[in-house]
Design a protein around this motif. Structure first.
Motif, PDB file in Angstrom:
ATOM      1  N   LEU A  45      18.615  -0.910  -8.690  1.00  0.00           N
ATOM      2  CA  LEU A  45      18.552  -1.745  -7.599  1.00  0.00           C
ATOM      3  C   LEU A  45      19.477  -1.364  -6.350  1.00  0.00           C
ATOM      4  N   ALA A  46      18.696  -1.285  -5.253  1.00  0.00           N
ATOM      5  CA  ALA A  46      19.414  -0.869  -3.998  1.00  0.00           C
ATOM      6  C   ALA A  46      19.598  -1.958  -2.808  1.00  0.00           C
ATOM      7  N   TRP A  47      20.465  -2.408  -2.420  1.00  0.00           N
ATOM      8  CA  TRP A  47      20.441  -3.396  -1.306  1.00  0.00           C
ATOM      9  C   TRP A  47      20.672  -2.538  -0.237  1.00  0.00           C
ATOM     10  N   ASP A  62       0.753  -1.181  -0.013  1.00  0.00           N
ATOM     11  CA  ASP A  62       0.086  -0.038  -0.009  1.00  0.00           C
ATOM     12  C   ASP A  62       0.741   1.240  -0.029  1.00  0.00           C
ATOM     13  N   HIS A  63       2.172   1.199   0.063  1.00  0.00           N
ATOM     14  CA  HIS A  63       2.958   2.270   0.215  1.00  0.00           C
ATOM     15  C   HIS A  63       4.084   2.123  -0.701  1.00  0.00           C
ATOM     16  N   TRP A  64       4.696   3.207  -1.059  1.00  0.00           N
ATOM     17  CA  TRP A  64       6.149   3.287  -1.507  1.00  0.00           C
ATOM     18  C   TRP A  64       7.203   3.771  -0.311  1.00  0.00           C
ATOM     19  N   PHE A  65       8.420   3.353  -0.417  1.00  0.00           N
ATOM     20  CA  PHE A  65       9.183   4.007   0.399  1.00  0.00           C
ATOM     21  C   PHE A  65      10.278   4.893  -0.119  1.00  0.00           C
ATOM     22  N   THR A  87      10.532   0.489  -4.103  1.00  0.00           N
ATOM     23  CA  THR A  87       9.654  -0.561  -3.771  1.00  0.00           C
ATOM     24  C   THR A  87      10.401  -2.041  -3.685  1.00  0.00           C
ATOM     25  N   VAL A  88       9.874  -2.820  -2.929  1.00  0.00           N
ATOM     26  CA  VAL A  88      10.577  -4.021  -2.559  1.00  0.00           C
ATOM     27  C   VAL A  88      10.669  -4.862  -3.912  1.00  0.00           C
ATOM     28  N   SER A  89      11.994  -5.147  -4.139  1.00  0.00           N
ATOM     29  CA  SER A  89      12.044  -5.908  -5.581  1.00  0.00           C
ATOM     30  C   SER A  89      12.269  -7.245  -5.201  1.00  0.00           C
ATOM     31  N   VAL A  90      13.064  -7.768  -4.523  1.00  0.00           N
ATOM     32  CA  VAL A  90      13.477  -9.226  -4.232  1.00  0.00           C
ATOM     33  C   VAL A  90      13.939  -9.302  -2.806  1.00  0.00           C
ATOM     34  N   THR A  91      13.705 -10.376  -1.933  1.00  0.00           N
ATOM     35  CA  THR A  91      13.855 -10.810  -0.923  1.00  0.00           C
ATOM     36  C   THR A  91      14.606 -12.137  -0.692  1.00  0.00           C
ATOM     37  N   PRO A  92      15.635 -12.198  -1.116  1.00  0.00           N
ATOM     38  CA  PRO A  92      16.545 -13.582  -1.108  1.00  0.00           C
ATOM     39  C   PRO A  92      16.901 -14.168   0.147  1.00  0.00           C
ATOM     40  N   HIS A  93      16.625 -15.527   0.189  1.00  0.00           N
ATOM     41  CA  HIS A  93      17.017 -16.428   1.396  1.00  0.00           C
ATOM     42  C   HIS A  93      18.257 -16.635   1.196  1.00  0.00           C
ATOM     43  N   LEU A  94      19.053 -16.443   0.059  1.00  0.00           N
ATOM     44  CA  LEU A  94      20.487 -17.180   0.155  1.00  0.00           C
ATOM     45  C   LEU A  94      21.443 -15.723   0.184  1.00  0.00           C
ATOM     46  N   PRO A  95      22.438 -15.809   0.955  1.00  0.00           N
ATOM     47  CA  PRO A  95      23.558 -14.611   1.138  1.00  0.00           C
ATOM     48  C   PRO A  95      23.811 -14.026  -0.255  1.00  0.00           C
ATOM     49  N   VAL A  96      23.924 -12.776  -0.173  1.00  0.00           N
ATOM     50  CA  VAL A  96      23.965 -11.729  -1.245  1.00  0.00           C
ATOM     51  C   VAL A  96      25.533 -11.559  -1.596  1.00  0.00           C
ATOM     52  N   PHE A 121      15.668  -3.361  -3.117  1.00  0.00           N
ATOM     53  CA  PHE A 121      14.628  -2.441  -3.460  1.00  0.00           C
ATOM     54  C   PHE A 121      15.095  -1.868  -4.940  1.00  0.00           C
ATOM     55  N   GLU A 122      13.854  -1.715  -5.568  1.00  0.00           N
ATOM     56  CA  GLU A 122      13.762  -1.297  -7.076  1.00  0.00           C
ATOM     57  C   GLU A 122      13.706   0.241  -7.082  1.00  0.00           C
ATOM     58  N   ALA A 123      14.208   1.126  -7.625  1.00  0.00           N
ATOM     59  CA  ALA A 123      13.805   2.604  -7.794  1.00  0.00           C
ATOM     60  C   ALA A 123      12.635   2.808  -8.596  1.00  0.00           C
TER      61      ALA A 123
END
Length: 392
Positions: free
Chosen positions: A362-364, A271-274, A289-298, A323-325
């Motif tokens: 993309l912002a980590w 419902d929001h942007w960050f 906005t959230v782009s990816v939430t990986p479970h493996l180490p980046v 996070f994607e711009a």
């Protein structure tokens, strides 16, 4: 618009434009005298926005939003944000109107506040911005900082996420929270030591704001995903007034100061942007906005102590959020340490994450629930706590 509403709107516009010249002069003098107290003036601007929004939005059809902020200066081709507190009026379209036009927006709004011996007037200037290039007003201080480390010809530039209070059995310390690669350029990836004693300086003036502590996360240079790194560090504040000026808008939501789980993050993301609060001049906030939430180490490239300049090694970070711009411009070098926040209607923030790496799109970032979980940090005394704090 019905005739009765037209009459009311015209009356409201006339009242806003009509102002006693002596009162305005006194109010402007009081505002100029308080110019260095940014937090105080910003509070007045926020109060005006909260109390007079219905009147201004109803009386002026072109006004779509208003918020406290800082005045912009520019020549039409480029713009920069000044340190002058103002009220930002976002309009559908900026138009040049005659001075006697009933549709003309007021140049000042006056309010009263207790200051010194009594209650006196203050005048908040109006800054009109076109909605075509305006997404959301998230004004904030210039958080750019620099840290010089032995062996580096140039200081590392970055930002800080927020102010935090570190409470230990031996006492309490107020600190800045940032990425370790900002506070300790070329972190030690071999011994895991955190560099303390480095001066954190304001980028523009060069004045010392804080001194780094040997309190941070493990930076592991073995380039193995089995031992993830945690790129965080604290610096103890030495100049509270200067830090308060830089982070004058670092006010946290008292109920939800930070996001506490990935589930909460994803609910908010629906419902929001960050906002990634970039310290770069003329950039301000970048909607993400959230782009990816990986479970493996980046895997991310780092320059580490003991390696030649510009030689990078791959470090693995666990439970990062991508996070994607949304805006055309994404993150850039120098944004490391910047906060990603959710801004409420009252201007208070919920910390979502701290930016540590990225490219144009993309912002980590390290999520807030990891930042305030001290089990992720190198060992601290039993009973230690870490909590976000407002600038004072």
């Amino acid at each position: 618009m019905p005739p009765a509403r037209q009459t009311w709107a015209a009356r409201m516009r006339a009242q806003a434009l009509r102002m006693d010249e002596a009162l305005l002069a006194e109010a402007r003098t009081n505002t100029e005298a308080a110019a260095k107290d940014v937090a105080f003036l910003f509070g007045l601007a926020r109060e005006i926005c909260l109390t007079r929004a219905p009147e201004l939005l109803g009386a002026h059809r072109d006004v779509v939003s208003l918020a406290p902020g800082f005045r912009q200066r520019g020549d039409g081709a480029s713009w920069s944000v000044t340190s002058d507190v103002c009220i930002v009026l976002v309009v559908r379209e900026k138009r040049a109107l005659p001075a006697d036009s009933p549709a003309r927006l007021p140049r000042w709004l006056v309010t009263f506040a207790d200051r010194g011996a009594g209650r006196v007037p203050f005048a908040m200037p109006i800054d009109v911005q076109d909605s075509g290039s305006y997404h959301r007003s998230v004004p904030h201080g210039d958080r750019r900082v620099s840290v010089h480390h032995a062996g580096h010809a140039m200081p590392e530039r970055g930002s800080f996420a927020c102010l935090v209070r570190l409470s230990e059995p031996g006492g309490v310390r107020d600190c800045l929270l940032s990425a370790q690669h900002v506070f300790s350029p070329s972190p030690d990836g071999d011994t895991g030591a955190v560099f303390g004693g480095l001066e954190v300086k304001e980028f523009v003036t060069g004045s010392t704001l804080a001194r780094t502590l040997e309190v941070g996360g493990l930076i592991d240079g073995d380039e193995a995903s089995t031992q993830p790194s945690f790129d965080v560090q604290l610096a103890e504040i030495l100049d509270p007034a200067a830090v308060a000026r830089l982070a004058a808008l670092g006010r946290f939501d008292p109920v939800h100061p930070w996001v506490r789980s990935v589930e909460e993050l994803l609910i908010l993301d629906r419902d929001h942007w960050f906002e990634l609060l970039s310290p770069r001049e003329g950039v301000g906030s970048i909607r993400v906005t959230v782009s990816v939430t990986p479970h493996l180490p980046v895997p991310l490239p780092y320059e580490l102590a003991g390696t030649p300049r510009n030689v990078v090694r791959t470090l693995y970070q666990t439970e990062l959020i991508g996070f994607e711009a949304i805006d055309a411009q994404g993150s850039r070098p120098g944004d490391s340490g910047s906060p990603i926040v959710l801004v409420g209607a009252d201007g208070r923030m919920t910390l979502v994450a701290m930016h540590i790496a990225g490219d144009d799109g993309l912002a980590w970032a390290i999520p807030a629930w990891r930042l305030f979980d001290l089990s992720n940090w190198l060992p601290l005394p039993a009973g230690a706590t870490l909590a976000p704090m407002d600038a004072r």
